[in-house]
Design an enzyme around this catalytic site. Sequence first.
Site, PDB file in Angstrom:
ATOM      1  N   HIS A   1       0.944  -1.301   0.011  1.00 26.98           N
ATOM      2  CA  HIS A   1       0.110  -0.087  -0.012  1.00 26.98           C
ATOM      3  C   HIS A   1       0.682   1.259   0.059  1.00 26.98           C
ATOM      4  O   HIS A   1       0.613   2.222  -0.740  1.00 26.98           O
ATOM      5  CB  HIS A   1      -1.038   0.106   1.284  1.00 26.98           C
ATOM      6  CG  HIS A   1      -2.002   0.978   1.167  1.00 26.98           C
ATOM      7  ND1 HIS A   1      -3.134   0.895   1.732  1.00 26.98           N
ATOM      8  CD2 HIS A   1      -2.277   2.036   0.336  1.00 26.98           C
ATOM      9  CE1 HIS A   1      -3.819   2.050   1.633  1.00 26.98           C
ATOM     10  NE2 HIS A   1      -3.219   2.857   0.859  1.00 26.98           N
TER      11      HIS A   1
ATOM     12  N   GLU B   1       0.141   7.763  -3.342  1.00 25.83           N
ATOM     13  CA  GLU B   1       1.205   7.778  -2.541  1.00 25.83           C
ATOM     14  C   GLU B   1       2.321   8.347  -2.254  1.00 25.83           C
ATOM     15  O   GLU B   1       3.044   8.764  -1.374  1.00 25.83           O
ATOM     16  CB  GLU B   1       1.545   5.943  -2.510  1.00 25.83           C
ATOM     17  CG  GLU B   1       0.523   5.091  -2.710  1.00 25.83           C
ATOM     18  CD  GLU B   1      -0.259   5.093  -0.916  1.00 25.83           C
ATOM     19  OE1 GLU B   1       0.643   4.861  -0.004  1.00 25.83           O
ATOM     20  OE2 GLU B   1      -1.245   5.241  -0.784  1.00 25.83           O
TER      21      GLU B   1
ATOM     22  N   HIS C   1       2.690  10.737   0.935  1.00 22.29           N
ATOM     23  CA  HIS C   1       3.413   9.957   1.846  1.00 22.29           C
ATOM     24  C   HIS C   1       5.101  10.271   1.173  1.00 22.29           C
ATOM     25  O   HIS C   1       6.162  10.588   2.193  1.00 22.29           O
ATOM     26  CB  HIS C   1       3.211   8.573   2.075  1.00 22.29           C
ATOM     27  CG  HIS C   1       1.661   8.422   2.554  1.00 22.29           C
ATOM     28  ND1 HIS C   1       1.449   8.746   3.802  1.00 22.29           N
ATOM     29  CD2 HIS C   1       0.945   7.713   1.870  1.00 22.29           C
ATOM     30  CE1 HIS C   1       0.169   8.323   3.923  1.00 22.29           C
ATOM     31  NE2 HIS C   1      -0.089   7.826   2.803  1.00 22.29           N
TER      32      HIS C   1
END
Length: 245
Positions: free
Chosen positions: A65, A118, A122
């Site tokens: 993930h 992502e 992040h």
Amino acid sequence: MAKYNIALCIFLLSLLYITHGKRKSNEFDVLIFTQVWPLTACFVWKESSEKHSCSLPKRDEWTIHGIWPTRYNTLGPEFCNKSLPFNPSVLAPLESQLKENWKDVHNGSNPYSFWGHEWNKHGTCAVVIKELNNEYNYFQEGLKLLDMYNMMDVLAKANILPGQKYMVEDMLEGIQGVLNKRGQIMCVHNEKTGELYVNEIRICFDKALQLVDCDGIREFPTNCDRSKQITYPSSVPHDNRVVQI
Ligand SMILES: *[C@@H]1O[C@H](CO)[C@@H](O)[C@H](O)[C@H]1NC(C)=O
Ligand SMILES: *[C@@H]1O[C@H](CO)[C@@H](O)[C@H](O)[C@H]1NC(C)=O
């Protein structure tokens, strides 16, 4: 006049607090490496609309993930630097691996939108770590961590296998027994049947990318109901919708 001075003083102090807070807001304590069980992720996706279909990895395997820089007891930081926009072409050399191992189960969506998400949310916060200092390295490190800490293997070493049900405590202990560090298990709940399915497993790394206990992260060690068995499904749960004619 004194009243205004006090007000001004408070104003300046709060301004200082805000700017000071901003400067520090990208700091974090640990990196959470999150693996997802695609069969459960597919269940969640299908439950959210009758129209949804999944694209699953070729083999039954845990997929990535993301790698998430995280402060203890909270989420984030997130979206740390807008000057580092996602560039899909950088990932060309990794694309075939990412398509299998950093899979977007949401069939029909462009995989770059998942990877871009992502990265923006992040990856741009993780760039202060040398091994994660650019987009290519962020995704390559994810693949490397999956190789080293693949949950299929970790769980199998603890005799935890797809198609079975377990108490979450036993799964947590299994992971700790194999890795010698405490991880986190996240479940999803089937509202119709009350069943719980394993959805994600998270392990934590310090800034030197050494595996550490996840103690202190939000919802540690689990969001699963500890009084019930949880299913580690070997097929997409309830993937047998009866078409009513
Ligand atoms: C964001 O990234 C740019 C480009 O690498 C860099 O110059 C800038 O210092 C970064 N900003 C922050 C807040 O880290
Ligand atoms: C994925 O979606 C496309 C339409 O967007 C559809 O034609 C295809 O059959 C779907 N694949 C699966 C595996 O359901």
